[in-house]
Design an enzyme around this catalytic site. Structure first.
Site, mmCIF file in Angstrom:
data_model
loop_
_atom_site.group_PDB
_atom_site.id
_atom_site.type_symbol
_atom_site.label_atom_id
_atom_site.label_comp_id
_atom_site.label_asym_id
_atom_site.label_seq_id
_atom_site.Cartn_x
_atom_site.Cartn_y
_atom_site.Cartn_z
ATOM 1 N N CYS A 47 0.835 -1.207 0.000
ATOM 2 C CA CYS A 47 0.000 0.000 0.000
ATOM 3 C C CYS A 47 0.870 1.257 0.000
ATOM 4 C CB CYS A 47 -0.921 -0.007 1.217
ATOM 5 S SG CYS A 47 -2.056 1.395 1.246
ATOM 6 N N CYS A 51 0.288 4.758 7.030
ATOM 7 C CA CYS A 51 -0.379 4.574 8.331
ATOM 8 C C CYS A 51 0.602 3.841 9.269
ATOM 9 C CB CYS A 51 -1.661 3.782 8.150
ATOM 10 S SG CYS A 51 -2.718 4.467 6.842
ATOM 11 N N CYS A 54 0.394 0.023 10.281
ATOM 12 C CA CYS A 54 -0.078 -0.982 9.319
ATOM 13 C C CYS A 54 1.014 -1.877 8.743
ATOM 14 C CB CYS A 54 -0.837 -0.295 8.187
ATOM 15 S SG CYS A 54 -1.665 -1.498 7.117
ATOM 16 N N CYS A 91 -16.309 -9.700 5.443
ATOM 17 C CA CYS A 91 -15.646 -8.398 5.283
ATOM 18 C C CYS A 91 -14.380 -8.574 4.454
ATOM 19 C CB CYS A 91 -15.233 -7.825 6.634
ATOM 20 S SG CYS A 91 -16.553 -7.797 7.828
ATOM 21 N N CYS A 124 -19.370 -6.628 3.568
ATOM 22 C CA CYS A 124 -18.673 -5.404 3.959
ATOM 23 C C CYS A 124 -17.367 -5.349 3.182
ATOM 24 C CB CYS A 124 -18.397 -5.447 5.464
ATOM 25 S SG CYS A 124 -17.462 -4.033 6.053
ATOM 26 N N CYS A 184 -19.435 1.274 8.650
ATOM 27 C CA CYS A 184 -18.733 0.640 9.752
ATOM 28 C C CYS A 184 -17.511 1.528 10.002
ATOM 29 C CB CYS A 184 -18.324 -0.768 9.321
ATOM 30 S SG CYS A 184 -17.148 -1.543 10.436
ATOM 31 N N ARG A 256 -17.922 -3.781 17.683
ATOM 32 C CA ARG A 256 -17.130 -4.976 17.352
ATOM 33 C C ARG A 256 -15.811 -4.980 18.115
ATOM 34 N NH1 ARG A 256 -17.500 -4.598 12.086
ATOM 35 N NH2 ARG A 256 -19.543 -5.541 12.282
HETATM 36 N N1 SAM Z 1 -6.835 0.395 3.247
HETATM 37 C C1 SAM Z 1 -8.082 0.485 3.885
HETATM 38 C C2 SAM Z 1 -8.153 1.574 4.918
HETATM 39 O O1 SAM Z 1 -7.107 2.020 5.353
HETATM 40 O O2 SAM Z 1 -9.270 1.951 5.272
HETATM 41 C C3 SAM Z 1 -8.566 -0.816 4.452
HETATM 42 C C4 SAM Z 1 -7.667 -1.721 5.254
HETATM 43 S S1 SAM Z 1 -7.132 -1.146 6.834
HETATM 44 C C5 SAM Z 1 -5.982 -2.414 7.186
HETATM 45 C C6 SAM Z 1 -8.518 -1.322 7.909
HETATM 46 C C7 SAM Z 1 -8.372 -0.929 9.353
HETATM 47 O O3 SAM Z 1 -7.695 -1.947 10.060
HETATM 48 C C8 SAM Z 1 -7.579 0.316 9.683
HETATM 49 O O4 SAM Z 1 -8.303 1.484 9.513
HETATM 50 C C9 SAM Z 1 -7.263 0.097 11.156
HETATM 51 O O5 SAM Z 1 -8.288 0.616 11.975
HETATM 52 C C10 SAM Z 1 -7.225 -1.409 11.288
HETATM 53 N N2 SAM Z 1 -5.827 -1.861 11.485
HETATM 54 C C11 SAM Z 1 -4.875 -1.931 10.555
HETATM 55 N N3 SAM Z 1 -3.703 -2.362 11.075
HETATM 56 C C12 SAM Z 1 -3.938 -2.554 12.396
HETATM 57 C C13 SAM Z 1 -3.112 -2.984 13.472
HETATM 58 N N4 SAM Z 1 -1.834 -3.264 13.305
HETATM 59 N N5 SAM Z 1 -3.672 -3.088 14.698
HETATM 60 C C14 SAM Z 1 -4.987 -2.785 14.880
HETATM 61 N N6 SAM Z 1 -5.797 -2.365 13.895
HETATM 62 C C15 SAM Z 1 -5.294 -2.245 12.666
HETATM 63 FE FE1 SF4 Z 2 -2.891 1.227 3.355
HETATM 64 FE FE2 SF4 Z 2 -2.776 0.023 5.719
HETATM 65 FE FE3 SF4 Z 2 -3.223 2.633 5.597
HETATM 66 FE FE4 SF4 Z 2 -5.154 0.942 4.776
HETATM 67 S S1 SF4 Z 2 -4.368 1.145 6.866
HETATM 68 S S2 SF4 Z 2 -4.452 2.804 3.742
HETATM 69 S S3 SF4 Z 2 -3.864 -0.710 3.930
HETATM 70 S S4 SF4 Z 2 -1.340 1.568 4.936
#
Ligand code: SAM
Ligand code: SF4
Ligand code: DTB
Length: 348
Positions: A47, A51, A54, A91, A124, A184, A256
């Site tokens: 990606c 973030c 992530c 989802c 979802c 959500c 959730r």
């Molecule tokens: N790329 C999309 C986005 O950012 O909305 C969808 C995937 S993203 C992985 C979905 C959500 O997963 C994030 O907004 C975050 O709240 C949660 N998430 C991601 N990595 C995480 C982590 N290491 N621990 C807890 N929650 C996490």
């Molecule tokens: Fe990309 Fe992860 Fe951020 Fe979603 S949470 S936009 S997958 S870096």
């Protein structure tokens, strides 16, 4: 709900907060049910976004490899399995900044959604940013809910992500709502935020119009290689307090209990259900990180006398077909708290 009201709740003695949350929960959710949701990463890793939590950001070396978007039949195998094992919501997550109409990948997602939506589960997706057109197409294809978390307060957000803004997140949520999808939206605890940031997050979620249909509360899974790899684990009492306040502030939302259950004892999870959590991600893996084993979750629900939510009769679908192939068994696979491969093998 105002910040001051949320703060008053958050600061109550623990049992008083629990009692209030329980009363709201019993009034709105008398069934003693927990919704089982299966998560599938349909496009893992690589990606563009940064973030800080992530595993799937291309900017960090987390050991998660970028993979191609799954094809429809691969997803259907997993979706049928999810339904057969009792999930009422499927989802699908993609590691993208967002999607754009007219691209091959968006067409492929629409095809996946059309197929999965025939199975009678809530559908979802979480694909990142959406414009108005993309939201409309997803709704038409059969998406019931769009997951887009605000993650934390607007004040704390820029210390976690720099490649998009909090306002960008709100815009996507508005597009999803305008297109008629349920929203959500929730967040993550453990990003180095103050309790005030958690309350701001709940304030903003509770002021959505309409309020979110579901609110995932995640505890950070600290992923090696990310800037937040050394964050201390979220205290279970803090997690339960946030769930209780979310239940009171958003009585009709499914709350959730999401990422981070592998760090919680069975007793802490039981308290979270008591405080108003009525949905979990079910299955041995989240998107890339570990989740409690499905059989452990079943045993916990049975121990607590909680039932798995029954399928929604309005989402009519044929009975599960057990002759269809199941996805690769995770038997014998050792999951860890780190990011794991999306093939389900459990390897780091
Ligand atoms: N790329 C999309 C986005 O950012 O909305 C969808 C995937 S993203 C992985 C979905 C959500 O997963 C994030 O907004 C975050 O709240 C949660 N998430 C991601 N990595 C995480 C982590 N290491 N621990 C807890 N929650 C996490
Ligand atoms: Fe990309 Fe992860 Fe951020 Fe979603 S949470 S936009 S997958 S870096
Ligand atoms: C949400 O709030 N939590 C889920 C789902 N929505 C998409 C994702 C949790 C991801 C945990 C980290 C991982 O598996 O990489």
């Amino acid at each position: 709900m105002t910040y001051a009201e949320l703060q008053r709740l958050y600061q109550l003695p623990f049992f008083e907060l629990l009692q209030q949350a329980r009363a709201v929960h019993e009034q709105h959710w008398p069934e003693n049910e927990v919704q089982l949701c299966t998560l599938l990463s349909i496009k893992t890793g690589g990606c563009s976004e940064d973030c800080g939590y992530c595993a799937q950001s291309a900017r960090y070396s987390t050991g998660v490899q970028a993979e191609r978007l799954l094809d429809t039949e691969e997803v259907m195998v997993r979706a049928r399995q999810a339904r057969a094992t009792g999930s009422t919501r499927f989802c699908m997550g993609a590691a993208w900044k967002g999607v754009r109409k007219g691209t091959a990948k968006f067409d492929q997602v629409l095809d996946i959604v059309r197929s999965v939506s025939t199975l009678g589960m809530e559908v979802c997706v979480t694909l990142g940013e959406l414009g108005e057109d993309e939201a409309r197409d997803l709704k038409e294809a059969g998406v019931t809910a769009y997951n887009h978390n605000i993650d934390t307060s607007p004040e704390h957000y820029p210390s976690i992500v720099s490649t998009h803004t909090f306002e960008d997140r709100l815009k996507t949520i508005r597009h999803a709502q305008d297109a008629g999808m349920s929203v959500c939206s929730g967040g993550i605890l453990g990003l180095g935020e103050q309790s005030g940031d958690r309350l701001r997050m709940l304030e903003i979620l509770s002021e959505f119009n309409p309020q979110p249909e579901s609110v995932p509360i995640n505890a950070l899974m600290a992923i090696r290689g990310t800037p937040l790899q050394d964050q201390t684990k979220v205290d279970a009492f803090e997690m339960i307090r946030v769930i209780a306040v979310a239940r009171i502030a958003m009585p009709r939302a499914k709350v959730r209990l999401s990422a981070g259950r592998t760090h919680m004892s069975a007793e802490a999870q039981a308290l979270a259900f008591f405080a108003g959590a009525n949905s979990i991600f079910y299955g041995d893996k989240l998107l890339t990180a570990a989740n409690p084993r499905a059989n452990e979750d079943m045993a916990l629900l049975a121990q607590l006398g909680l039932k798995a939510q029954q399928p929604n009769p309005d989402l009519s679908a044929p009975e599960p077909d057990f002759s269809k192939p199941m996805s690769p068994a995770a038997d014998g696979c050792v999951m860890t708290e780190e990011a794991v491969h999306s093939c389900g093998c459990g390897d780091l």
